[in-house]
Design a protein around this motif. Structure first.
Motif, PDB file in Angstrom:
ATOM      1  N   ARG A 139       0.829  -1.211   0.000  1.00  0.00           N
ATOM      2  CA  ARG A 139       0.000   0.000   0.000  1.00  0.00           C
ATOM      3  C   ARG A 139       0.861   1.257   0.000  1.00  0.00           C
ATOM      4  NH1 ARG A 139      -1.634   3.815   3.039  1.00  0.00           N
ATOM      5  NH2 ARG A 139      -0.631   3.066   4.931  1.00  0.00           N
ATOM      6  N   VAL A 140       1.880   1.280   0.847  1.00  0.00           N
ATOM      7  CA  VAL A 140       2.751   2.449   0.934  1.00  0.00           C
ATOM      8  C   VAL A 140       3.557   2.619  -0.349  1.00  0.00           C
ATOM      9  CG1 VAL A 140       4.740   3.419   2.159  1.00  0.00           C
ATOM     10  CG2 VAL A 140       2.850   2.427   3.440  1.00  0.00           C
ATOM     11  N   ALA A 141       4.070   1.524  -0.892  1.00  0.00           N
ATOM     12  CA  ALA A 141       4.825   1.612  -2.142  1.00  0.00           C
ATOM     13  C   ALA A 141       3.927   2.104  -3.279  1.00  0.00           C
ATOM     14  CB  ALA A 141       5.430   0.252  -2.490  1.00  0.00           C
ATOM     15  N   GLY A 142       2.676   1.676  -3.295  1.00  0.00           N
ATOM     16  CA  GLY A 142       1.745   2.112  -4.336  1.00  0.00           C
ATOM     17  C   GLY A 142       1.374   3.580  -4.211  1.00  0.00           C
ATOM     18  N   SER A 143       1.371   4.110  -2.996  1.00  0.00           N
ATOM     19  CA  SER A 143       1.021   5.523  -2.815  1.00  0.00           C
ATOM     20  C   SER A 143       2.124   6.446  -3.319  1.00  0.00           C
ATOM     21  CB  SER A 143       0.716   5.812  -1.350  1.00  0.00           C
ATOM     22  OG  SER A 143       1.882   5.687  -0.564  1.00  0.00           O
ATOM     23  N   ARG A 144       3.292   5.909  -3.508  1.00  0.00           N
ATOM     24  CA  ARG A 144       4.422   6.706  -4.000  1.00  0.00           C
ATOM     25  C   ARG A 144       4.127   7.318  -5.359  1.00  0.00           C
ATOM     26  NH1 ARG A 144       9.066   4.670  -7.039  1.00  0.00           N
ATOM     27  NH2 ARG A 144      10.552   6.372  -7.137  1.00  0.00           N
ATOM     28  N   TRP A 145       3.400   6.608  -6.206  1.00  0.00           N
ATOM     29  CA  TRP A 145       3.146   7.099  -7.561  1.00  0.00           C
ATOM     30  C   TRP A 145       2.284   8.345  -7.553  1.00  0.00           C
ATOM     31  CZ3 TRP A 145       6.718   5.655 -10.426  1.00  0.00           C
ATOM     32  CH2 TRP A 145       7.279   4.396 -10.289  1.00  0.00           C
ATOM     33  N   ALA A 146       1.335   8.438  -6.666  1.00  0.00           N
ATOM     34  CA  ALA A 146       0.509   9.647  -6.575  1.00  0.00           C
ATOM     35  C   ALA A 146       1.369  10.850  -6.190  1.00  0.00           C
ATOM     36  CB  ALA A 146      -0.614   9.442  -5.560  1.00  0.00           C
ATOM     37  N   ILE A 147       2.313  10.638  -5.299  1.00  0.00           N
ATOM     38  CA  ILE A 147       3.209  11.710  -4.887  1.00  0.00           C
ATOM     39  C   ILE A 147       4.120  12.109  -6.039  1.00  0.00           C
ATOM     40  CG2 ILE A 147       5.105  12.279  -3.309  1.00  0.00           C
ATOM     41  CD1 ILE A 147       3.712  10.294  -1.319  1.00  0.00           C
ATOM     42  N   GLU A 148       4.660  11.141  -6.749  1.00  0.00           N
ATOM     43  CA  GLU A 148       5.521  11.428  -7.904  1.00  0.00           C
ATOM     44  C   GLU A 148       4.766  12.215  -8.962  1.00  0.00           C
ATOM     45  OE1 GLU A 148       8.763  10.789  -8.474  1.00  0.00           O
ATOM     46  OE2 GLU A 148       9.059   9.853  -6.522  1.00  0.00           O
ATOM     47  N   GLU A 149       3.519  11.838  -9.227  1.00  0.00           N
ATOM     48  CA  GLU A 149       2.715  12.551 -10.223  1.00  0.00           C
ATOM     49  C   GLU A 149       2.444  13.983  -9.783  1.00  0.00           C
ATOM     50  OE1 GLU A 149      -0.752  10.219 -10.933  1.00  0.00           O
ATOM     51  OE2 GLU A 149       0.340   8.715 -12.078  1.00  0.00           O
ATOM     52  N   CYS A 150       2.226  14.197  -8.496  1.00  0.00           N
ATOM     53  CA  CYS A 150       2.004  15.539  -7.960  1.00  0.00           C
ATOM     54  C   CYS A 150       3.227  16.412  -8.194  1.00  0.00           C
ATOM     55  CB  CYS A 150       1.677  15.448  -6.475  1.00  0.00           C
ATOM     56  SG  CYS A 150       1.535  17.038  -5.650  1.00  0.00           S
ATOM     57  N   PHE A 151       4.400  15.905  -7.891  1.00  0.00           N
ATOM     58  CA  PHE A 151       5.617  16.686  -8.098  1.00  0.00           C
ATOM     59  C   PHE A 151       5.896  16.919  -9.581  1.00  0.00           C
ATOM     60  CE2 PHE A 151       6.758  15.547  -3.678  1.00  0.00           C
ATOM     61  CZ  PHE A 151       6.998  16.826  -3.221  1.00  0.00           C
ATOM     62  N   GLN A 152       5.617  15.932 -10.419  1.00  0.00           N
ATOM     63  CA  GLN A 152       5.822  16.110 -11.861  1.00  0.00           C
ATOM     64  C   GLN A 152       4.901  17.194 -12.397  1.00  0.00           C
ATOM     65  OE1 GLN A 152       8.298  14.691 -13.660  1.00  0.00           O
ATOM     66  NE2 GLN A 152       7.656  16.142 -15.214  1.00  0.00           N
ATOM     67  N   ALA A 153       3.644  17.202 -11.958  1.00  0.00           N
ATOM     68  CA  ALA A 153       2.705  18.242 -12.390  1.00  0.00           C
ATOM     69  C   ALA A 153       3.182  19.616 -11.920  1.00  0.00           C
ATOM     70  CB  ALA A 153       1.304  17.952 -11.854  1.00  0.00           C
ATOM     71  N   ALA A 154       3.685  19.709 -10.701  1.00  0.00           N
ATOM     72  CA  ALA A 154       4.188  20.984 -10.186  1.00  0.00           C
ATOM     73  C   ALA A 154       5.414  21.449 -10.972  1.00  0.00           C
ATOM     74  CB  ALA A 154       4.516  20.875  -8.705  1.00  0.00           C
ATOM     75  N   LYS A 155       6.236  20.514 -11.402  1.00  0.00           N
ATOM     76  CA  LYS A 155       7.387  20.883 -12.225  1.00  0.00           C
ATOM     77  C   LYS A 155       6.926  21.444 -13.565  1.00  0.00           C
ATOM     78  CE  LYS A 155      10.634  17.529 -10.344  1.00  0.00           C
ATOM     79  NZ  LYS A 155      11.384  16.293 -10.606  1.00  0.00           N
ATOM     80  N   ASN A 156       5.947  20.808 -14.173  1.00  0.00           N
ATOM     81  CA  ASN A 156       5.476  21.229 -15.489  1.00  0.00           C
ATOM     82  C   ASN A 156       4.671  22.520 -15.444  1.00  0.00           C
ATOM     83  OD1 ASN A 156       6.612  18.953 -16.633  1.00  0.00           O
ATOM     84  ND2 ASN A 156       4.733  17.779 -16.553  1.00  0.00           N
ATOM     85  N   GLU A 157       3.832  22.700 -14.425  1.00  0.00           N
ATOM     86  CA  GLU A 157       2.877  23.798 -14.413  1.00  0.00           C
ATOM     87  C   GLU A 157       3.334  25.024 -13.626  1.00  0.00           C
ATOM     88  OE1 GLU A 157      -0.831  22.184 -13.105  1.00  0.00           O
ATOM     89  OE2 GLU A 157      -0.901  20.739 -14.735  1.00  0.00           O
ATOM     90  N   THR A 158       4.143  24.844 -12.609  1.00  0.00           N
ATOM     91  CA  THR A 158       4.482  25.988 -11.752  1.00  0.00           C
ATOM     92  C   THR A 158       5.981  26.212 -11.610  1.00  0.00           C
ATOM     93  OG1 THR A 158       4.441  24.679  -9.718  1.00  0.00           O
ATOM     94  CG2 THR A 158       2.367  25.700 -10.409  1.00  0.00           C
ATOM     95  N   GLY A 159       6.789  25.506 -12.364  1.00  0.00           N
ATOM     96  CA  GLY A 159       8.227  25.731 -12.321  1.00  0.00           C
ATOM     97  C   GLY A 159       8.898  25.265 -11.054  1.00  0.00           C
ATOM     98  N   LEU A 160       8.404  24.196 -10.475  1.00  0.00           N
ATOM     99  CA  LEU A 160       8.976  23.679  -9.226  1.00  0.00           C
ATOM    100  C   LEU A 160      10.481  23.439  -9.352  1.00  0.00           C
ATOM    101  CD1 LEU A 160       8.517  22.573  -6.339  1.00  0.00           C
ATOM    102  CD2 LEU A 160       8.074  20.357  -7.372  1.00  0.00           C
ATOM    103  N   ASP A 161      10.926  23.001 -10.522  1.00  0.00           N
ATOM    104  CA  ASP A 161      12.338  22.668 -10.698  1.00  0.00           C
ATOM    105  C   ASP A 161      13.166  23.813 -11.292  1.00  0.00           C
ATOM    106  OD1 ASP A 161      11.040  22.512 -13.118  1.00  0.00           O
ATOM    107  OD2 ASP A 161      12.072  20.712 -13.787  1.00  0.00           O
ATOM    108  N   HIS A 162      12.605  25.020 -11.391  1.00  0.00           N
ATOM    109  CA  HIS A 162      13.314  26.147 -11.991  1.00  0.00           C
ATOM    110  C   HIS A 162      13.868  27.064 -10.901  1.00  0.00           C
ATOM    111  CE1 HIS A 162      11.859  25.658 -16.237  1.00  0.00           C
ATOM    112  NE2 HIS A 162      11.144  24.779 -15.567  1.00  0.00           N
ATOM    113  N   TYR A 163      14.865  26.626 -10.237  1.00  0.00           N
ATOM    114  CA  TYR A 163      15.494  27.452  -9.214  1.00  0.00           C
ATOM    115  C   TYR A 163      16.979  27.134  -9.179  1.00  0.00           C
ATOM    116  CZ  TYR A 163      15.382  23.265  -6.327  1.00  0.00           C
ATOM    117  OH  TYR A 163      15.542  21.995  -5.874  1.00  0.00           O
ATOM    118  N   GLN A 164      17.741  28.084  -8.683  1.00  0.00           N
ATOM    119  CA  GLN A 164      19.157  27.872  -8.460  1.00  0.00           C
ATOM    120  C   GLN A 164      19.373  27.927  -6.958  1.00  0.00           C
ATOM    121  OE1 GLN A 164      21.331  30.801 -10.633  1.00  0.00           O
ATOM    122  NE2 GLN A 164      20.716  29.992 -12.610  1.00  0.00           N
ATOM    123  N   VAL A 165      19.888  26.873  -6.427  1.00  0.00           N
ATOM    124  CA  VAL A 165      20.064  26.796  -4.979  1.00  0.00           C
ATOM    125  C   VAL A 165      21.253  27.662  -4.578  1.00  0.00           C
ATOM    126  CG1 VAL A 165      20.542  25.280  -3.034  1.00  0.00           C
ATOM    127  CG2 VAL A 165      19.087  24.495  -4.893  1.00  0.00           C
TER     128      VAL A 165
END
Length: 105
Positions: free
Chosen positions: A40-66
């Motif tokens: 169950r826990v391993a299967g829930s990982r995909w929903a989290i991955e999809e959430c982060f992927q959508a945030a990367k595509n739509e809101t620039g989650l991965d567009h930063y310089q640390v």
């Protein structure tokens, strides 16, 4: 060294649509954890991955310089807030709630 009462497992999941496609997970949890709970826990990982992927595509989650933790934290927080806003707006529009697109007084 293993902690008392904890255990390691290797969980292999087979894709229902493609039986040759296997995913492997190294699990670390209490010894009393059931296989069903691990799956169950391993299967829930995909929903989290999809959430982060959508945030990367739509809101620039991965567009930063640390350059520092504060800047990173502010960027991530703003990006995830924008992602949550877009999700709620999308849900409201699917329900036909046109008031979601009008500005509030």
């Amino acid at each position: 060294m293993r902690e008392p009462g904890k255990a390691h497992w290797l969980l292999a999941r087979r894709n229902v649509n493609d039986p040759d496609n296997l995913a492997y997970y190294i699990c670390f949890a209490d010894e009393s954890t059931t296989v069903e709970e691990l799956v169950r826990v391993a299967g829930s990982r995909w929903a989290i991955e999809e959430c982060f992927q959508a945030a990367k595509n739509e809101t620039g989650l991965d567009h930063y310089q640390v350059r520092g933790y504060r800047a990173w934290y502010r960027h991530i927080t703003l990006s995830m807030a924008a992602s949550a806003f877009l999700l709620r707006l999308r849900q409201a529009l699917k329900k036909g709630d046109q008031s979601a697109t009008r500005p509030r007084p």
